[in-house]
Motif scaffolding. Structure first.
Motif, short mmCIF file in Angstrom:
data_model
loop_
_atom_site.label_atom_id
_atom_site.label_comp_id
_atom_site.label_asym_id
_atom_site.label_seq_id
_atom_site.Cartn_x
_atom_site.Cartn_y
_atom_site.Cartn_z
N GLU A 121 0.80 -1.22 0.00
CA GLU A 121 0.00 0.00 0.00
C GLU A 121 0.84 1.27 0.00
OE1 GLU A 121 -2.89 -0.43 3.11
OE2 GLU A 121 -3.76 -2.22 2.18
N GLY A 122 1.96 1.27 0.69
CA GLY A 122 2.84 2.44 0.67
C GLY A 122 3.37 2.71 -0.73
N ALA A 123 3.74 1.65 -1.44
CA ALA A 123 4.20 1.79 -2.82
C ALA A 123 3.07 2.33 -3.70
CB ALA A 123 4.70 0.45 -3.36
N HIS A 124 1.85 1.88 -3.46
CA HIS A 124 0.71 2.34 -4.26
C HIS A 124 0.51 3.85 -4.09
CE1 HIS A 124 -0.96 -2.01 -3.77
NE2 HIS A 124 0.15 -1.96 -4.49
N ARG A 125 0.64 4.33 -2.87
CA ARG A 125 0.50 5.78 -2.64
C ARG A 125 1.60 6.54 -3.39
NH1 ARG A 125 -0.93 3.67 2.31
NH2 ARG A 125 1.14 3.93 3.20
N PHE A 126 2.81 5.99 -3.39
CA PHE A 126 3.91 6.62 -4.13
C PHE A 126 3.59 6.67 -5.62
CE2 PHE A 126 7.69 5.85 -6.76
CZ PHE A 126 8.32 7.08 -6.59
N TYR A 127 3.14 5.55 -6.20
CA TYR A 127 2.83 5.52 -7.62
C TYR A 127 1.75 6.54 -7.97
CZ TYR A 127 5.38 1.08 -7.40
OH TYR A 127 6.33 0.12 -7.19
N GLU A 128 0.74 6.65 -7.13
CA GLU A 128 -0.30 7.64 -7.37
C GLU A 128 0.27 9.05 -7.31
OE1 GLU A 128 -3.16 6.42 -4.44
OE2 GLU A 128 -4.03 4.91 -5.79
N ALA A 129 1.18 9.30 -6.39
CA ALA A 129 1.82 10.61 -6.29
C ALA A 129 2.67 10.91 -7.53
CB ALA A 129 2.69 10.69 -5.03
N MET A 130 3.14 9.87 -8.21
CA MET A 130 3.92 10.03 -9.43
C MET A 130 3.05 10.19 -10.67
SD MET A 130 7.24 9.89 -8.73
CE MET A 130 6.58 11.23 -7.79
N GLY A 131 1.72 10.17 -10.48
CA GLY A 131 0.81 10.39 -11.59
C GLY A 131 0.20 9.12 -12.17
N TYR A 132 0.48 7.98 -11.58
CA TYR A 132 -0.09 6.71 -12.06
C TYR A 132 -1.49 6.56 -11.47
CZ TYR A 132 4.46 5.59 -13.88
OH TYR A 132 5.63 5.63 -14.60
N THR A 133 -2.38 6.01 -12.28
CA THR A 133 -3.75 5.82 -11.82
C THR A 133 -4.08 4.34 -11.81
OG1 THR A 133 -4.61 6.04 -14.06
CG2 THR A 133 -4.51 8.05 -12.73
N GLU A 134 -4.97 3.99 -10.95
CA GLU A 134 -5.43 2.61 -10.86
C GLU A 134 -6.69 2.47 -11.70
OE1 GLU A 134 -6.48 -0.73 -7.47
OE2 GLU A 134 -6.10 1.32 -6.86
N ASP A 135 -6.53 2.65 -13.00
CA ASP A 135 -7.70 2.61 -13.88
C ASP A 135 -7.75 1.34 -14.73
OD1 ASP A 135 -5.61 3.19 -15.55
OD2 ASP A 135 -6.63 4.79 -16.62
N VAL A 136 -6.82 0.44 -14.50
CA VAL A 136 -6.83 -0.87 -15.16
C VAL A 136 -6.64 -1.93 -14.09
CG1 VAL A 136 -5.95 -0.02 -17.38
CG2 VAL A 136 -4.36 -0.83 -15.65
N ARG A 137 -6.95 -3.14 -14.44
CA ARG A 137 -6.77 -4.23 -13.49
C ARG A 137 -5.64 -5.13 -14.00
NH1 ARG A 137 -11.57 -8.20 -11.42
NH2 ARG A 137 -10.29 -9.39 -9.99
N GLY A 138 -4.68 -5.40 -13.16
CA GLY A 138 -3.54 -6.20 -13.57
C GLY A 138 -3.68 -7.65 -13.13
N PHE A 139 -3.13 -8.52 -13.94
CA PHE A 139 -3.13 -9.95 -13.63
C PHE A 139 -1.72 -10.47 -13.83
CE2 PHE A 139 -7.37 -8.87 -14.97
CZ PHE A 139 -8.17 -9.52 -14.04
N ARG A 140 -1.36 -11.50 -13.09
CA ARG A 140 -0.04 -12.08 -13.19
C ARG A 140 -0.17 -13.60 -13.14
NH1 ARG A 140 4.04 -9.80 -8.87
NH2 ARG A 140 3.52 -7.98 -10.07
N LYS A 141 0.59 -14.26 -13.99
CA LYS A 141 0.63 -15.72 -13.99
C LYS A 141 2.10 -16.12 -13.87
CE LYS A 141 -0.41 -19.80 -16.77
NZ LYS A 141 -1.01 -20.30 -18.01
N TYR A 142 2.38 -17.00 -12.92
CA TYR A 142 3.74 -17.49 -12.73
C TYR A 142 3.91 -18.82 -13.43
CZ TYR A 142 4.33 -13.92 -9.16
OH TYR A 142 4.43 -12.71 -8.51
N TYR A 143 4.93 -18.94 -14.27
CA TYR A 143 5.16 -20.17 -15.00
C TYR A 143 6.02 -21.17 -14.24
CZ TYR A 143 3.19 -17.76 -18.97
OH TYR A 143 2.34 -17.09 -19.81
N LEU A 144 6.90 -20.70 -13.41
CA LEU A 144 7.82 -21.60 -12.71
C LEU A 144 7.15 -22.40 -11.62
CD1 LEU A 144 10.94 -19.30 -12.52
CD2 LEU A 144 10.42 -21.07 -14.19
N GLU A 145 5.94 -22.03 -11.23
CA GLU A 145 5.24 -22.72 -10.14
C GLU A 145 4.28 -23.78 -10.64
OE1 GLU A 145 3.55 -19.72 -7.65
OE2 GLU A 145 5.50 -18.86 -7.19
#
Length: 146
Positions: A121-145
């Protein structure tokens, strides 16, 4: 930090200190063997920028920017953002992101994206302060697992 902070391209000699920083970023850290192999694979590529924030020869932060070419426009992917926990809120991240912005503009990128773990959450506040918006939803898939 009594000396001036410099944002510069990562060098192989920085990897020992980066390994320490990645312990804060990645559960279990990362081996020097992997760091050296990956650094050798991407450090000279024109579509990558591996930045470190250094002061007095010490690495206080690191970030990677990767230019991806889509059919409509190039864009920047930001990865492995970490600032030493003892040095946060001193403008290090801000300066690293300014360097990324310059790189992205130089490469004609239309936008930048990044993915962050939900609990940072602290990183998220920083990203927002840098002008990034949470207007998309991200997904991640790990292949090594699998």
């Amino acid at each position: 930090m009594s000396q001036e902070l410099q944002i510069q391209r990562m060098e192989q000699s920085d990897l020992v200190q980066i390994q320490r920083l990645y312990e804060e970023l990645l559960a279990g850290g990362i081996s020097m063997e992997v760091l050296e192999r990956q650094f050798a694979a991407v450090s000279n590529r024109e579509d990558y920028r591996l930045f470190v924030a250094k002061c007095g020869g010490l690495v206080w932060g690191t970030v990677i920017g990767i230019v991806c070419q889509a059919l409509d426009a190039p864009f920047l992917v930001i990865e492995n953002v970490v600032v030493d926990a003892a040095c946060r809120n001193q403008g290090i991240g801000r300066k690293m992101f300014a360097a990324l912005d310059e790189f992205a503009k130089e490469k004609g990128c239309e936008y930048a994206i990044l993915v962050s773990s939900g609990f940072r959450e602290g990183a998220h506040r920083f990203y927002e302060a840098m002008g990034y918006t949470e207007d998309v939803r991200g997904f991640r898939k790990y292949y090594l697992e699998e």
